[in-house]
Write a protein that holds these residues in place. Sequence first.
Motif, short mmCIF file in Angstrom:
data_model
loop_
_atom_site.label_atom_id
_atom_site.label_comp_id
_atom_site.label_asym_id
_atom_site.label_seq_id
_atom_site.Cartn_x
_atom_site.Cartn_y
_atom_site.Cartn_z
N LEU A 52 0.88 -1.18 0.00
CA LEU A 52 0.00 0.00 0.00
C LEU A 52 0.91 1.22 0.00
CD1 LEU A 52 -2.54 -1.20 2.71
CD2 LEU A 52 -2.95 -1.05 0.25
N ASN A 53 1.22 1.70 -1.19
CA ASN A 53 2.18 2.79 -1.32
C ASN A 53 1.50 4.15 -1.15
OD1 ASN A 53 4.90 3.57 -1.78
ND2 ASN A 53 4.36 4.19 -3.87
N LYS A 54 2.29 5.18 -1.00
CA LYS A 54 1.79 6.54 -0.74
C LYS A 54 0.97 6.56 0.55
CE LYS A 54 1.92 7.72 -5.63
NZ LYS A 54 1.52 8.59 -6.71
N ALA A 55 1.38 5.70 1.50
CA ALA A 55 0.67 5.63 2.77
C ALA A 55 0.77 6.97 3.51
CB ALA A 55 1.21 4.50 3.62
N ASP A 56 1.76 7.76 3.18
CA ASP A 56 1.90 9.08 3.81
C ASP A 56 0.76 10.02 3.43
OD1 ASP A 56 3.26 8.77 1.23
OD2 ASP A 56 3.72 10.91 1.40
N LEU A 57 0.06 9.70 2.32
CA LEU A 57 -1.06 10.55 1.89
C LEU A 57 -2.40 9.98 2.36
CD1 LEU A 57 0.05 11.24 -1.82
CD2 LEU A 57 0.41 12.70 0.17
N ALA A 58 -2.37 8.75 2.89
CA ALA A 58 -3.62 8.07 3.27
C ALA A 58 -3.89 8.16 4.76
CB ALA A 58 -3.53 6.60 2.85
N ASP A 59 -5.13 7.98 5.15
CA ASP A 59 -5.54 8.00 6.55
C ASP A 59 -4.94 6.77 7.26
OD1 ASP A 59 -7.05 7.45 8.92
OD2 ASP A 59 -8.62 8.80 8.17
N PRO A 60 -4.06 6.99 8.27
CA PRO A 60 -3.36 5.85 8.88
C PRO A 60 -4.30 4.79 9.47
CG PRO A 60 -2.85 7.91 10.04
CD PRO A 60 -3.66 8.28 8.84
N GLU A 61 -5.43 5.24 10.03
CA GLU A 61 -6.37 4.28 10.64
C GLU A 61 -6.97 3.36 9.57
OE1 GLU A 61 -7.05 3.34 13.72
OE2 GLU A 61 -5.34 4.67 14.13
N ILE A 62 -7.31 3.96 8.43
CA ILE A 62 -7.92 3.15 7.36
C ILE A 62 -6.86 2.25 6.71
CG2 ILE A 62 -9.30 3.21 5.24
CD1 ILE A 62 -10.37 5.93 6.17
N THR A 63 -5.63 2.73 6.66
CA THR A 63 -4.55 1.88 6.13
C THR A 63 -4.42 0.62 6.99
OG1 THR A 63 -3.41 3.76 5.19
CG2 THR A 63 -2.09 1.80 5.55
N LYS A 64 -4.55 0.79 8.31
CA LYS A 64 -4.49 -0.38 9.21
C LYS A 64 -5.60 -1.36 8.85
CE LYS A 64 -2.66 1.63 13.40
NZ LYS A 64 -3.20 2.33 14.56
N GLN A 65 -6.80 -0.82 8.58
CA GLN A 65 -7.92 -1.70 8.22
C GLN A 65 -7.62 -2.46 6.93
OE1 GLN A 65 -11.62 0.48 7.99
NE2 GLN A 65 -11.18 1.59 9.86
N TRP A 66 -7.01 -1.77 5.97
CA TRP A 66 -6.68 -2.43 4.70
C TRP A 66 -5.62 -3.51 4.89
CZ3 TRP A 66 -9.63 -2.90 0.84
CH2 TRP A 66 -10.48 -1.87 0.44
N LEU A 67 -4.64 -3.22 5.75
CA LEU A 67 -3.61 -4.23 6.02
C LEU A 67 -4.26 -5.49 6.59
CD1 LEU A 67 -0.74 -2.02 7.52
CD2 LEU A 67 -0.68 -3.29 5.36
N ALA A 68 -5.19 -5.28 7.51
CA ALA A 68 -5.89 -6.42 8.12
C ALA A 68 -6.71 -7.15 7.06
CB ALA A 68 -6.80 -5.93 9.25
N TYR A 69 -7.31 -6.39 6.16
CA TYR A 69 -8.14 -6.99 5.11
C TYR A 69 -7.30 -7.92 4.21
CZ TYR A 69 -10.71 -7.34 0.74
OH TYR A 69 -11.31 -7.83 -0.38
N PHE A 70 -6.16 -7.42 3.73
CA PHE A 70 -5.32 -8.23 2.83
C PHE A 70 -4.73 -9.42 3.58
CE2 PHE A 70 -5.43 -4.46 0.12
CZ PHE A 70 -5.60 -5.06 -1.11
#
Length: 289
Positions: A52-70
């Motif tokens: 999940l690249n450009k994580a610096d531009l994304a909402d960190p909480e939602i990135t965590k949810q995506w990591l859990a999803y994958f």
Amino acid sequence: FPGHMTKTLRLMEKEIRNVDCVLQILDARIPLSSLNPEIERITAGKPHLYVLNKADLADPEITKQWLAYFTSAGAGCIAMDSKQRGRATATKSLIEKELSALMERRRNRGMVGAAIRVMIVGIPNVGKSTFINKVAKKKSAKAGDRPGVTRGKQWITVDQGLELLDTPGILWPKFEDETIGLHLAFTGAVRDAIMDVETLACHLILLLAQRKPEALTARFKIIPEEGMSGWDLLEAGARKRGFLISGGEVDLERMANILLDEFRAGKMGRITLELPEDLEREEDDHGTA
Ligand code: G4P
């Protein structure tokens, strides 16, 4: 569907036999829309990793949810800001972890020296070359999205144990729904205008009003209210910024360009446009249809 993209797909189809795994780079702001179904189809027989690249531009909480999803879907996944220092080691560990069984088999067969070969894939502009340069800790030539920049395949040796295959960025022939095309345009992956800039900005501002209204208030002093259309919101922003043309009319085109630029550059804060729960909702809709 441009001819050079068809060529790239053919190249991938051929080269897939020679790689141990496929690493698809996604845009952390739009993990669903940046996941290329054509690439998934061609590479189906190989282990998959996702960044999940450009994580610096994304909402960190939602990135965590995506990591859990994958991860729960059984795929290795990490979040990454390819422009920041560090993370090269984390990426290498991810690849090694995912391919540990294969490496073990190789060791047992006495193939100790064989490097792990990883094909790097992703849509245009998602950060493939930035990512590769980061992991390889050197500047390599960019596999251009158009023929002529670099032709053919390109292997980059990270170290003795790891080789990366850079590939040109590709999209797919038809977006299943308008949302995917819009999200790719919002983030700048689709550069050719899919619609006029004002209409595009109207769609974006409406989505931002739902997903992160406080960002619109902080950056443009717009206070989204129930029932406001994209045009209303855009106009409100143009007035607050004082973008007027003769006769007191607002300059919507200027506002539209600024909104898109500021969103793409992360000036409105860290915003993710797609949530794992969107996917569940979609599945529910299909299920009940
Ligand atoms: P590509 O090979 O997939 O086509 O993408 P590339 O690496 O060329 O990156 C595309 C743009 O995205 C570049 O910006 C790059 O700096 C930026 N980028 C890549 N990874 C990240 C990341 O993790 N976070 C952020 N914020 N940006 C990233 P550019 O505007 O084209 O160039 P420049 O700003 O680097 O000059």
